[in-house]
Design a protein around this motif. Structure first.
Motif, PDB file in Angstrom:
ATOM      1  N   GLU A 185      42.830 -25.673  29.817  1.00 24.80           N
ATOM      2  CA  GLU A 185      41.475 -26.997  30.099  1.00 24.80           C
ATOM      3  C   GLU A 185      41.029 -25.713  31.120  1.00 24.80           C
ATOM      4  O   GLU A 185      39.758 -26.297  31.177  1.00 24.80           O
ATOM      5  CB  GLU A 185      42.476 -28.561  29.885  1.00 24.80           C
ATOM      6  CG  GLU A 185      42.500 -28.677  29.221  1.00 24.80           C
ATOM      7  CD  GLU A 185      41.156 -29.071  27.828  1.00 24.80           C
ATOM      8  OE1 GLU A 185      40.049 -28.559  28.166  1.00 24.80           O
ATOM      9  OE2 GLU A 185      41.698 -29.831  26.448  1.00 24.80           O
ATOM     10  N   THR A 186      42.053 -25.703  31.986  1.00 24.94           N
ATOM     11  CA  THR A 186      41.573 -25.455  33.918  1.00 24.94           C
ATOM     12  C   THR A 186      40.947 -23.629  32.742  1.00 24.94           C
ATOM     13  O   THR A 186      39.674 -23.280  34.145  1.00 24.94           O
ATOM     14  CB  THR A 186      42.858 -25.402  34.488  1.00 24.94           C
ATOM     15  OG1 THR A 186      43.781 -26.971  34.553  1.00 24.94           O
ATOM     16  CG2 THR A 186      42.000 -24.608  35.864  1.00 24.94           C
ATOM     17  N   GLU A 187      41.637 -22.824  32.551  1.00 27.19           N
ATOM     18  CA  GLU A 187      40.496 -22.154  32.960  1.00 27.19           C
ATOM     19  C   GLU A 187      39.867 -22.005  32.166  1.00 27.19           C
ATOM     20  O   GLU A 187      38.383 -21.688  31.980  1.00 27.19           O
ATOM     21  CB  GLU A 187      41.740 -20.994  31.352  1.00 27.19           C
ATOM     22  CG  GLU A 187      41.140 -19.223  31.278  1.00 27.19           C
ATOM     23  CD  GLU A 187      42.329 -18.301  30.945  1.00 27.19           C
ATOM     24  OE1 GLU A 187      41.516 -17.298  31.374  1.00 27.19           O
ATOM     25  OE2 GLU A 187      43.430 -19.011  31.044  1.00 27.19           O
ATOM     26  N   LEU A 188      39.804 -23.202  31.011  1.00 28.39           N
ATOM     27  CA  LEU A 188      38.029 -22.856  30.193  1.00 28.39           C
ATOM     28  C   LEU A 188      37.247 -23.419  31.282  1.00 28.39           C
ATOM     29  O   LEU A 188      36.049 -23.342  31.078  1.00 28.39           O
ATOM     30  CB  LEU A 188      38.063 -24.430  29.057  1.00 28.39           C
ATOM     31  CG  LEU A 188      38.455 -23.147  27.747  1.00 28.39           C
ATOM     32  CD1 LEU A 188      38.900 -24.839  26.674  1.00 28.39           C
ATOM     33  CD2 LEU A 188      37.295 -22.642  26.679  1.00 28.39           C
ATOM     34  N   LEU A 189      37.485 -24.566  31.892  1.00 23.49           N
ATOM     35  CA  LEU A 189      36.342 -25.322  33.001  1.00 23.49           C
ATOM     36  C   LEU A 189      36.498 -23.719  33.719  1.00 23.49           C
ATOM     37  O   LEU A 189      34.582 -23.707  34.367  1.00 23.49           O
ATOM     38  CB  LEU A 189      36.987 -26.182  33.434  1.00 23.49           C
ATOM     39  CG  LEU A 189      35.775 -26.994  34.616  1.00 23.49           C
ATOM     40  CD1 LEU A 189      34.802 -27.238  34.396  1.00 23.49           C
ATOM     41  CD2 LEU A 189      37.141 -27.547  35.522  1.00 23.49           C
ATOM     42  N   GLU A 221      28.458 -30.912  39.874  1.00 21.84           N
ATOM     43  CA  GLU A 221      29.672 -32.580  39.199  1.00 21.84           C
ATOM     44  C   GLU A 221      30.772 -32.157  39.196  1.00 21.84           C
ATOM     45  O   GLU A 221      31.910 -32.703  39.483  1.00 21.84           O
ATOM     46  CB  GLU A 221      29.236 -32.630  37.847  1.00 21.84           C
ATOM     47  CG  GLU A 221      27.799 -33.458  37.625  1.00 21.84           C
ATOM     48  CD  GLU A 221      26.673 -33.778  36.007  1.00 21.84           C
ATOM     49  OE1 GLU A 221      27.893 -33.182  34.716  1.00 21.84           O
ATOM     50  OE2 GLU A 221      25.779 -33.777  36.115  1.00 21.84           O
ATOM     51  N   HIS A 222      31.547 -30.512  38.818  1.00 22.07           N
ATOM     52  CA  HIS A 222      32.493 -29.892  38.598  1.00 22.07           C
ATOM     53  C   HIS A 222      33.427 -29.583  39.625  1.00 22.07           C
ATOM     54  O   HIS A 222      33.880 -30.282  39.625  1.00 22.07           O
ATOM     55  CB  HIS A 222      32.383 -29.399  37.397  1.00 22.07           C
ATOM     56  CG  HIS A 222      31.916 -29.352  35.788  1.00 22.07           C
ATOM     57  ND1 HIS A 222      33.061 -30.060  35.891  1.00 22.07           N
ATOM     58  CD2 HIS A 222      31.406 -28.694  35.210  1.00 22.07           C
ATOM     59  CE1 HIS A 222      32.203 -30.195  33.868  1.00 22.07           C
ATOM     60  NE2 HIS A 222      31.737 -29.585  34.292  1.00 22.07           N
ATOM     61  N   GLN A 223      32.278 -29.023  40.614  1.00 23.20           N
ATOM     62  CA  GLN A 223      33.103 -28.355  41.572  1.00 23.20           C
ATOM     63  C   GLN A 223      31.758 -28.715  43.201  1.00 23.20           C
ATOM     64  O   GLN A 223      31.108 -27.734  43.282  1.00 23.20           O
ATOM     65  CB  GLN A 223      33.265 -26.726  41.531  1.00 23.20           C
ATOM     66  CG  GLN A 223      34.458 -26.644  40.563  1.00 23.20           C
ATOM     67  CD  GLN A 223      34.354 -24.571  40.590  1.00 23.20           C
ATOM     68  OE1 GLN A 223      33.841 -24.510  41.156  1.00 23.20           O
ATOM     69  NE2 GLN A 223      35.389 -24.902  39.219  1.00 23.20           N
ATOM     70  N   PRO A 224      31.954 -30.177  43.302  1.00 22.18           N
ATOM     71  CA  PRO A 224      30.491 -30.530  44.350  1.00 22.18           C
ATOM     72  C   PRO A 224      30.630 -29.179  45.487  1.00 22.18           C
ATOM     73  O   PRO A 224      29.796 -28.827  46.380  1.00 22.18           O
ATOM     74  CB  PRO A 224      31.493 -31.304  45.091  1.00 22.18           C
ATOM     75  CG  PRO A 224      32.271 -32.111  44.377  1.00 22.18           C
ATOM     76  CD  PRO A 224      32.484 -31.231  43.279  1.00 22.18           C
TER      77      PRO A 224
END
Length: 335
Positions: A185-189, A221-224
């Motif tokens: 999941e982390t790698e997909l993100l 949104e994912h990484q401010p």
């Protein structure tokens, strides 16, 4: 000329694929019929041999597999393989525009080089169901599309780059019937963020500011604290003339990476532009409303007498004086 000697001898055997003479196809070994042609979206496998006009071989692949229509390979292949029948071997002569373009491919393909491609269609099958892909398979597939987008970006073909990044994002965002591990999941993100950042860069190159702004906001949104997204968002806002909003965003990016000279240069440029913009606005408002200081302080009238005497009083005094003179004359005449 593009087709070489064979094209000159048998021009009727060449198919002008696009009608421009820049992409031609000639059948060398017939296939199994029109019904066996592959469809867009299918995974096809071909045998490929690519040569320059001087006969130099620049690529050989006995089993190249790609998704037809996804721009995974040279445009010449994407456009022509869908015209091949199963088992057919064809010769494709392509202008550089549909191969490696003005950039070429270091070190073996020079800039603006036409290619001759010998292709045999070996297999065609439906693409795998995205819902059934494992986490690893989905990551690998999305990364292949992203890397293809990077290739097009380096070739300055931003439209095709956007297409590849969109396909990668569609793969990542597709629903799944398979459970993924937290690491997957982390790698997909991570792949998603990279695609969105690169997508924003491509959209910015095409002056698609609203789309680029949306892509940057999705990253944030994912990484401010994503520096690339902050920098590109600042650039988008600056291009739209929104200096007041752009400056604090670039300041935030510079705070995260103080040694970044590119951000520093962009920020300095925007601060100057913002100051110039404020000066222009101030001057415009001054002209619209007039000069307040001049309006508040009455100017001296050149025609005004040094003493301040109302004109009515002056007129009355003159009339009285004249009346007095007239009375004196009358009295003197009687005497």
């Amino acid at each position: 000329e593009q087709g070489g000697g064979e094209a000159a001898e048998d021009p009727q055997e060449w198919l002008d694929v696009l009608g421009s003479g820049l992409l031609k196809k000639k059948t060398l070994v017939p296939g199994q019929g029109v019904d066996t042609r592959p469809r867009k979206g299918q995974d096809v496998t071909i045998r490929l041999k690519a040569t320059l006009e001087d006969g130099s071989v620049v690529e050989e692949n006995p089993a190249l597999t790609f998704t037809l229509g996804d721009c995974d390979v040279l445009q010449a292949l994407d456009l022509c393989v869908q015209l091949l029948e199963m088992g057919e071997t064809a010769l494709i002569v392509s202008d550089a525009k549909y191969c490696y373009g003005a950039q070429g491919r270091s070190p073996d393909v020079p800039p603006n080089a036409a290619l001759t491609l010998e292709v045999e269609l070996l297999a065609a099958r439906d693409a795998p169901d995205l819902e059934l892909l494992s986490g690893k398979e989905k990551i690998e597939l999305a990364n292949r599309k992203r890397e293809r987008g990077n290739f097009f970006y380096q070739q300055a073909d931003y439209v095709l780059a956007i297409n590849s990044y969109d396909i990668a994002l569609k793969i990542i965002g597709s629903s799944s019937k398979v459970d993924f591990s937290p690491d997957e999941e982390t790698e997909l993100l991570d792949v998603k963020v990279k695609c969105l950042n690169n997508l924003a860069a491509s959209q910015l190159k095409l002056d698609h500011y609203e789309a680029a702004l949306k892509s940057c906001n999705l990253v944030l949104e994912h990484q401010p604290g994503n520096i690339k997204a902050l920098f590109r968002k600042g650039k988008v806002l600056a291009q739209q003339g929104e200096y007041r909003e752009a400056i604090p965003i670039l300041k935030a990016a510079l705070k995260l990476e103080p040694s970044n000279k590119t951000i520093h240069a962009e920020l300095s440029k925007l601060v100057k532009k913002h100051a110039d913009q404020k000066n222009v606005e101030t001057e415009m408002y001054r002209k619209m409303l007039g000069n307040p200081s001049a309006a508040g302080t009455p100017g001296k009238c050149k025609d005004k007498l040094p003493w301040s005497i109302p004109w009515k009083w002056l007129f009355g005094a003159t009339a009285i004086a004249l009346g007095g003179v007239a009375l004196s004359v009358v009295i003197a005449a009687r005497n």
